[in-house]
Design a protein around this motif. Structure first.
Motif, PDB file in Angstrom:
ATOM      1  N   PHE A 228       0.967  -1.080   0.120  1.00  0.00           N
ATOM      2  CA  PHE A 228       0.224   0.282   0.446  1.00  0.00           C
ATOM      3  C   PHE A 228       0.741   1.268  -0.297  1.00  0.00           C
ATOM      4  CE2 PHE A 228      -3.589  -2.673   0.752  1.00  0.00           C
ATOM      5  CZ  PHE A 228      -3.474  -3.981   1.329  1.00  0.00           C
ATOM      6  N   GLY A 229       0.216   2.038  -0.354  1.00  0.00           N
ATOM      7  CA  GLY A 229       0.941   3.595  -0.733  1.00  0.00           C
ATOM      8  C   GLY A 229       2.053   3.927  -1.102  1.00  0.00           C
ATOM      9  N   ILE A 230       2.624   4.859  -1.351  1.00  0.00           N
ATOM     10  CA  ILE A 230       4.095   5.211  -1.888  1.00  0.00           C
ATOM     11  C   ILE A 230       4.561   4.634  -1.610  1.00  0.00           C
ATOM     12  CG2 ILE A 230       4.882   7.380  -2.966  1.00  0.00           C
ATOM     13  CD1 ILE A 230       3.155   9.142  -1.612  1.00  0.00           C
ATOM     14  N   TYR A 231       6.141   4.513  -2.556  1.00  0.00           N
ATOM     15  CA  TYR A 231       7.292   3.517  -2.284  1.00  0.00           C
ATOM     16  C   TYR A 231       7.935   3.359  -3.453  1.00  0.00           C
ATOM     17  CZ  TYR A 231       4.296   0.117  -5.297  1.00  0.00           C
ATOM     18  OH  TYR A 231       3.710  -0.834  -6.695  1.00  0.00           O
ATOM     19  N   VAL A 232       9.382   3.129  -3.039  1.00  0.00           N
ATOM     20  CA  VAL A 232      10.170   2.583  -4.080  1.00  0.00           C
ATOM     21  C   VAL A 232      10.620   1.254  -4.025  1.00  0.00           C
ATOM     22  CG1 VAL A 232      12.798   3.174  -4.480  1.00  0.00           C
ATOM     23  CG2 VAL A 232      11.188   5.202  -2.887  1.00  0.00           C
ATOM     24  N   MET A 233      10.674   0.411  -5.503  1.00  0.00           N
ATOM     25  CA  MET A 233      11.183  -0.449  -5.548  1.00  0.00           C
ATOM     26  C   MET A 233      12.981  -0.362  -6.250  1.00  0.00           C
ATOM     27  SD  MET A 233       8.400  -2.644  -7.294  1.00  0.00           S
ATOM     28  CE  MET A 233       8.572  -3.941  -7.049  1.00  0.00           C
ATOM     29  N   GLY A 234      13.625  -1.180  -6.327  1.00  0.00           N
ATOM     30  CA  GLY A 234      15.064  -0.660  -6.603  1.00  0.00           C
ATOM     31  C   GLY A 234      15.742  -2.445  -6.515  1.00  0.00           C
ATOM     32  N   TRP A 235      16.953  -2.288  -6.909  1.00  0.00           N
ATOM     33  CA  TRP A 235      17.513  -3.603  -7.236  1.00  0.00           C
ATOM     34  C   TRP A 235      18.857  -3.248  -6.495  1.00  0.00           C
ATOM     35  CZ3 TRP A 235      16.505  -8.196  -9.380  1.00  0.00           C
ATOM     36  CH2 TRP A 235      15.231  -8.208  -9.861  1.00  0.00           C
ATOM     37  N   TYR A 236      19.974  -3.952  -5.521  1.00  0.00           N
ATOM     38  CA  TYR A 236      21.341  -4.104  -5.465  1.00  0.00           C
ATOM     39  C   TYR A 236      21.636  -5.357  -5.402  1.00  0.00           C
ATOM     40  CZ  TYR A 236      19.651  -0.213  -2.048  1.00  0.00           C
ATOM     41  OH  TYR A 236      18.846   0.640  -1.453  1.00  0.00           O
ATOM     42  N   ARG A 237      23.538  -4.928  -5.311  1.00  0.00           N
ATOM     43  CA  ARG A 237      24.307  -5.861  -5.797  1.00  0.00           C
ATOM     44  C   ARG A 237      24.888  -6.347  -4.778  1.00  0.00           C
ATOM     45  NH1 ARG A 237      27.070  -4.105 -11.355  1.00  0.00           N
ATOM     46  NH2 ARG A 237      28.097  -2.609 -10.818  1.00  0.00           N
ATOM     47  N   GLN A 238      25.701  -7.447  -4.888  1.00  0.00           N
ATOM     48  CA  GLN A 238      26.414  -8.271  -3.812  1.00  0.00           C
ATOM     49  C   GLN A 238      27.498  -8.717  -4.447  1.00  0.00           C
ATOM     50  OE1 GLN A 238      25.587  -9.331   0.619  1.00  0.00           O
ATOM     51  NE2 GLN A 238      27.052  -8.813   1.235  1.00  0.00           N
ATOM     52  N   ALA A 239      28.853  -8.897  -5.093  1.00  0.00           N
ATOM     53  CA  ALA A 239      29.926  -9.196  -5.298  1.00  0.00           C
ATOM     54  C   ALA A 239      30.313 -10.256  -4.127  1.00  0.00           C
ATOM     55  CB  ALA A 239      30.302  -8.648  -5.859  1.00  0.00           C
ATOM     56  N   PRO A 240      31.075 -10.937  -4.663  1.00  0.00           N
ATOM     57  CA  PRO A 240      31.662 -11.605  -3.137  1.00  0.00           C
ATOM     58  C   PRO A 240      33.008 -11.055  -2.455  1.00  0.00           C
ATOM     59  CG  PRO A 240      32.500 -12.969  -4.940  1.00  0.00           C
ATOM     60  CD  PRO A 240      31.175 -11.715  -5.528  1.00  0.00           C
TER      61      PRO A 240
ATOM     62  N   THR B 154      11.206   5.389  -7.976  1.00  0.00           N
ATOM     63  CA  THR B 154      10.243   5.848  -6.893  1.00  0.00           C
ATOM     64  C   THR B 154       8.651   5.634  -7.653  1.00  0.00           C
ATOM     65  OG1 THR B 154       9.180   7.930  -8.192  1.00  0.00           O
ATOM     66  CG2 THR B 154      11.577   7.454  -6.166  1.00  0.00           C
ATOM     67  N   SER B 155       8.002   5.900  -7.508  1.00  0.00           N
ATOM     68  CA  SER B 155       6.220   5.134  -7.957  1.00  0.00           C
ATOM     69  C   SER B 155       6.152   6.052  -8.374  1.00  0.00           C
ATOM     70  CB  SER B 155       5.142   5.562  -6.291  1.00  0.00           C
ATOM     71  OG  SER B 155       5.558   6.972  -5.699  1.00  0.00           O
ATOM     72  N   GLY B 156       6.781   7.716  -8.970  1.00  0.00           N
ATOM     73  CA  GLY B 156       6.333   8.932  -9.399  1.00  0.00           C
ATOM     74  C   GLY B 156       7.423   9.002 -10.312  1.00  0.00           C
ATOM     75  N   ASP B 157       8.692   7.436 -10.441  1.00  0.00           N
ATOM     76  CA  ASP B 157       8.857   7.672 -12.078  1.00  0.00           C
ATOM     77  C   ASP B 157       9.648   7.786 -12.200  1.00  0.00           C
ATOM     78  OD1 ASP B 157       6.067   6.051 -14.028  1.00  0.00           O
ATOM     79  OD2 ASP B 157       7.318   4.911 -12.796  1.00  0.00           O
ATOM     80  N   SER B 158      11.113   8.838 -10.992  1.00  0.00           N
ATOM     81  CA  SER B 158      11.875   8.921 -10.716  1.00  0.00           C
ATOM     82  C   SER B 158      12.935   7.666 -10.104  1.00  0.00           C
ATOM     83  CB  SER B 158      11.904   9.497  -9.377  1.00  0.00           C
ATOM     84  OG  SER B 158      10.918  11.379  -9.298  1.00  0.00           O
TER      85      SER B 158
END
Length: 115
Positions: free
Chosen positions: A29-41, A52-56
């Motif tokens: 619900f509500g305003i949210y951010v989606m993203g990708w992180y990565r972790q190398a060895p 962001t929900s506003g496409d920034s």
């Protein structure tokens, strides 16, 4: 409960492309951010890209011009199009979802760039 299911990782040669997907389900619900992180060895987890929900959008300097993040709000899905992949992009990639209620992570998907 919130679940994040990732797909699209794999082995690719340098210069190749991959597309990662992450579908969110549950109590979103509500305003949210989606993203990708990565972790190398032996390295810390780092932000790759976020939207962001506003496409920034926001990108790590190391992927600017090569990676593109996008989202389908109707499907609660975020994508990461990765082009011109380099060996240094090899890592486990994690989907991240930020809600007012909390932060959630996917299980991770391996991306290996090697000839």
């Amino acid at each position: 409960q919130v679940q994040l299911v990732e797909s699209g990782g794999g082995l690719v040669q340098p210069g190749g492309s991959l597309r990662l997907s992450c579908a969110a389900s549950g109590s979103i619900f509500g305003i949210y951010v989606m993203g990708w992180y990565r972790q190398a060895p032996e390295k810390q987890r780092e932000l790759v890209a976020a939207i962001t929900s506003g496409d920034s959008t926001n990108y790590a300097d190391s992927v600017k011009g090569r990676f593109t993040i996008s989202r389908d709000n109707a499907k609660n899905t975020v994508y990461l199009q990765m082009n011109s992949l380099k060996p240094e992009d090899t890592a486990v990639y994690y989907c991240n979802l930020v809600l007012v209620a909390g932060t959630y992570w996917g299980q991770g998907t391996q991306v290996t760039v090697s000839s």
